[in-house]
Design an enzyme around this catalytic site. Structure first.
Site, mmCIF file in Angstrom:
data_model
loop_
_atom_site.group_PDB
_atom_site.id
_atom_site.type_symbol
_atom_site.label_atom_id
_atom_site.label_comp_id
_atom_site.label_asym_id
_atom_site.label_seq_id
_atom_site.Cartn_x
_atom_site.Cartn_y
_atom_site.Cartn_z
ATOM 1 N N HIS A 57 0.917 -1.292 -0.066
ATOM 2 C CA HIS A 57 -0.012 0.045 -0.089
ATOM 3 C C HIS A 57 0.852 1.342 0.095
ATOM 4 C CE1 HIS A 57 0.885 -0.391 4.271
ATOM 5 N NE2 HIS A 57 0.155 0.668 4.414
ATOM 6 N N HIS A 59 1.585 3.896 2.110
ATOM 7 C CA HIS A 59 1.764 4.550 3.224
ATOM 8 C C HIS A 59 3.196 5.001 3.160
ATOM 9 C CE1 HIS A 59 -2.189 3.841 5.677
ATOM 10 N NE2 HIS A 59 -2.204 4.963 4.831
ATOM 11 N N ASP A 61 5.656 4.885 5.243
ATOM 12 C CA ASP A 61 6.569 3.811 5.835
ATOM 13 C C ASP A 61 6.570 2.531 5.190
ATOM 14 O OD1 ASP A 61 3.858 3.451 6.807
ATOM 15 O OD2 ASP A 61 4.678 2.040 8.250
ATOM 16 N N HIS A 62 6.083 2.489 3.951
ATOM 17 C CA HIS A 62 6.008 1.429 3.106
ATOM 18 C C HIS A 62 6.685 1.545 1.598
ATOM 19 C CE1 HIS A 62 3.766 -1.380 6.018
ATOM 20 N NE2 HIS A 62 3.424 0.030 6.392
ATOM 21 N N HIS A 116 -7.563 -1.000 5.586
ATOM 22 C CA HIS A 116 -6.177 -0.013 5.904
ATOM 23 C C HIS A 116 -6.409 1.335 5.011
ATOM 24 C CE1 HIS A 116 -2.678 1.121 8.136
ATOM 25 N NE2 HIS A 116 -2.143 1.041 7.058
ATOM 26 N N ASP A 135 -0.299 -3.888 6.073
ATOM 27 C CA ASP A 135 -0.825 -3.553 7.257
ATOM 28 C C ASP A 135 -2.181 -3.864 7.514
ATOM 29 O OD1 ASP A 135 1.454 -2.287 7.903
ATOM 30 O OD2 ASP A 135 0.755 -0.047 7.616
ATOM 31 N N HIS A 173 4.641 -4.821 10.602
ATOM 32 C CA HIS A 173 4.997 -4.041 11.766
ATOM 33 C C HIS A 173 5.334 -5.136 12.863
ATOM 34 C CE1 HIS A 173 4.483 0.217 10.697
ATOM 35 N NE2 HIS A 173 3.471 -0.296 9.875
#
Ligand code: ZN
Ligand code: FE
Length: 260
Positions: A57, A59, A61-62, A116, A135, A173
């Site tokens: 996805h 985001h 942090d990905h 998400h 996530d 995570h």
């Protein structure tokens, strides 16, 4: 021979990126990398050839590592859900439910798993039994509902939950300890959660990852998969939710977790 080596690469505070290596060809794929430099170090030390980035996805942090990875490996293919074409940097291969992604001699099936985010997908390597689900499903928990609804996330969970119990679950995570502490509150008589809490505490004390779990373990401990179990239904009913509706139970438990 369809052998896959999965190298877990810790990133940022609690993110996991993964380097997937097809053992017979030494070709590799990168799953969700925010910090390119750390990933490049692992790639160099393994001496493998990265040919694909598999994003779950959009985001930060990905996907934050995409630009630097593309700059370094100019021919690398970048995969993500087609609806995230504008949100995933450098995407060259838009995907949808049922598509197959191949690198070297291994391939992954794409599952559309919104909840998400609207464009979240998961990658399932059927030959080796490995699932990368970003996530959506965490060990013992689930991602926040940033864009989707509880009903969508519930559907995504049931889809992943239908995979063979021995499937290894690699999530985005390290949230396991806090997820299991919450799971124990809404599923108080579940002895397996207590046992896993001990295991996880030992691993974390040694700074070791708790990942992967398996689909079988998730059915034993994850309240978001166990929405039809009496204890979870009761916990949802206590908040006023309609416990005869699994999606409503899912939503009520997610709400409890938000406020825990
Ligand atoms: Zn996310
Ligand atoms: Fe994340």
């Amino acid at each position: 021979m369809h052998e896959l080596e999965v190298v877990l690469v810790p990133q940022l505070q609690d993110n996991y990126a993964y380097l997937l290596i097809c053992k017979s060809t030494q070709k590799a794929a990168i799953v969700d990398c925010p910090e390119a430099d750390k990933m490049i170090e692992v790639i160099e030390s393994k001496g493998v050839t990265p040919v694909a980035i598999l994003n779950t996805h959009h985001h930060w942090d990905h996907i934050n590592g995409n630009r630097d990875l593309i700059a370094r490996y100019s021919k690398i293919k970048v995969y993500g859900h087609h609806s995230d074409k504008e949100r995933i940097p450098g995407m060259t291969y838009p995907l949808q439910e049922g598509d197959i992604v191949t690198f070297g001699e291994v391939s992954a099936k794409v599952f559309f798993t919104p909840g998400h985010t609207n464009g979240h997908i998961s990658y399932y390597f059927e030959q080796t039994g490995d699932l990368f689900c970003g996530d959506v499903m965490f060990y013992g928990g689930c991602g926040r509902l940033f864009e989707g609804t509880a009903a969508q996330m519930h559907t995504s969970f049931q889809k992943l939950g239908a995979l063979p119990h021995e499937t290894r679950v690699y999530c985005g995570h390290e949230y396991t300890a806090s997820n299991l502490r919450f799971a124990a509150k809404v599923d108080p008589d579940n002895a397996i959660i207590q046992q896993k809490l001990d295991e996880v505490a030992t691993l974390r004390a040694e700074n070791k990852p708790t990942i992967p779990s398996t689909i079988g373990v998730e059915w034993q401990v994850n309240p978001f998969l166990r929405v039809e179990q009496p204890a979870i239904k009761q916990s949802a009913a206590n908040t006023g939710a309609d416990s005869s509706d699994p999606a409503a139970v899912f939503g009520a438990i997610r709400e409890l977790k938000n406020n825990s």
